[in-house]
Design a protein around this motif. Structure first.
Motif, PDB file in Angstrom:
ATOM      1  N   GLU A  54       0.856  -1.193   0.000  1.00 37.96           N
ATOM      2  CA  GLU A  54       0.000   0.000   0.000  1.00 37.96           C
ATOM      3  C   GLU A  54       0.888   1.238   0.000  1.00 37.96           C
ATOM      4  OE1 GLU A  54      -3.997   1.692   2.239  1.00 37.96           O
ATOM      5  OE2 GLU A  54      -2.445   0.767   3.482  1.00 37.96           O
ATOM      6  N   SER A  78      -3.075   3.761  -3.033  1.00 34.46           N
ATOM      7  CA  SER A  78      -3.406   2.546  -3.781  1.00 34.46           C
ATOM      8  C   SER A  78      -2.846   1.331  -3.065  1.00 34.46           C
ATOM      9  CB  SER A  78      -2.814   2.615  -5.188  1.00 34.46           C
ATOM     10  OG  SER A  78      -3.028   1.395  -5.896  1.00 34.46           O
ATOM     11  N   GLN A  80      -1.303  -2.601  -3.671  1.00 37.17           N
ATOM     12  CA  GLN A  80      -0.485  -3.283  -4.666  1.00 37.17           C
ATOM     13  C   GLN A  80      -0.493  -4.774  -4.355  1.00 37.17           C
ATOM     14  OE1 GLN A  80       1.426  -2.256  -7.474  1.00 37.17           O
ATOM     15  NE2 GLN A  80       1.669  -4.460  -7.741  1.00 37.17           N
ATOM     16  N   ASP A  81      -0.856  -5.565  -5.343  1.00 34.75           N
ATOM     17  CA  ASP A  81      -0.803  -7.017  -5.192  1.00 34.75           C
ATOM     18  C   ASP A  81       0.664  -7.449  -5.221  1.00 34.75           C
ATOM     19  OD1 ASP A  81      -0.993  -9.773  -5.343  1.00 34.75           O
ATOM     20  OD2 ASP A  81      -2.667  -9.741  -6.768  1.00 34.75           O
ATOM     21  N   GLN A 104      -4.750  -5.574  -7.525  1.00 38.21           N
ATOM     22  CA  GLN A 104      -4.515  -4.131  -7.393  1.00 38.21           C
ATOM     23  C   GLN A 104      -3.101  -3.764  -7.859  1.00 38.21           C
ATOM     24  OE1 GLN A 104      -6.942  -1.896  -6.210  1.00 38.21           O
ATOM     25  NE2 GLN A 104      -8.259  -3.698  -6.364  1.00 38.21           N
TER      26      GLN A 104
END
Length: 284
Positions: A54, A78, A80-81, A104
């Motif tokens: 994140e 945002s 983030q995967d 994501q």
């Protein structure tokens, strides 16, 4: 506890929950100092191997003379995967689960745009956040980073701990920590806190942003001095096998005196290394 002086005289101190709702968009069109306050959540503490899950960034515009904050110029957050499993310990700390990040992606073009339009990046423990940002976004490596732990002398301000959650409490508010944007909003409120009539923390961090820091290495210190050095907030460099501490120029002579009398038995044998502003908080 070390509450701010304006709160100490109260028999009862009421803590207010802070969520950043008062951080309004800047409509002043004034030319100030653009400060990007940044926070990351990651899969772990390994700066070379772990991954961002994140990001939160908020750019505030600050008057260069009065240090008044005009408002927010830009913001972005945002997930983030990470393409790996998020450990339960990380979920317990951050509240971020695998389901929240699946599919994501951080928009690194947006991140670059925000950085390009910022004068300074501020993070709480910038050494950690910068290590990850420098890996993911090359522009970060050229930016001026500052740290709200090391570039503010909290002890001189009356606080004996620089942990963000504690500092916020000692300034009369709390927040839901370890979520990136919550941490960013709380840090902005801390740096610009209205308890300060003069010399707010944001002034100190701006003033120190373009100054070198210095690493004092307790070279040649005896093994039995390790606990004393640790209590003095020295850190162990396992690669170089030395205890070290980072500080500003005005504190060096006092620190040398302390080492001379408490570690070296009367003869100073330490080493001082200057770290230029552009290199502050870079991963060694």
């Amino acid at each position: 506890m070390s509450f701010h002086d304006k709160l100490k005289n109260d028999d009862i101190i009421q803590l207010k929950k802070y969520n950043g709702n008062d951080l309004e968009k800047d409509i002043s069109n004034k030319d100030g100092i653009r400060i990007c306050v940044l926070d990351l959540e990651t899969t772990g503490l390994n700066k070379k191997e772990d991954k961002i899950i994140e990001i939160a960034m908020k750019v505030i515009n600050v008057d260069s003379i009065t240090y008044e904050m005009y408002g927010v110029i830009a913001e972005y957050t945002s997930f983030q995967d990470p393409a790996i499993e998020i450990e339960e310990t990380i979920t317990r700390v951050t509240g971020i689960t695998q389901d929240m990040v699946i599919g994501q992606e951080i928009d690194w073009i947006k991140v670059k745009e925000i950085l390009r339009n910022s004068d300074i990046i501020v993070a709480h423990n910038a050494e950690f956040d910068r290590a990850f940002m420098d890996r993911y976004e090359p522009l970060s490596r050229t930016m001026l980073w500052t740290c709200s732990v090391y570039d503010i002398n909290w002890e001189r301000r009356g606080f004996n701990n620089s942990k963000q959650e504690l500092l916020c409490i000692w300034h009369g508010f709390f927040y839901d920590s370890h979520r990136a944007m919550n941490d960013v909003n709380a840090l902005i409120n801390l740096l610009s806190n209205n308890l300060y009539e003069s010399n707010p923390p944001i002034k100190e961090i701006i003033d120190n942003s373009n100054t070198s820091v210095y690493k004092i290495l307790a070279t040649g210190s005896d093994f039995e001095k390790k606990d004393m050095l640790k209590s003095r907030r020295y850190r162990w460099d396992n690669k170089k096998r030395v205890w070290w501490k980072k500080m500003h120029l005005d504190l060096i002579e006092d620190e040398k005196q302390w080492l001379t009398h408490n570690v070296y038995g009367g003869y100073y044998r330490g080493t001082t290394i200057e770290v230029k502003p552009s290199d502050k908080y870079k991963q060694d």
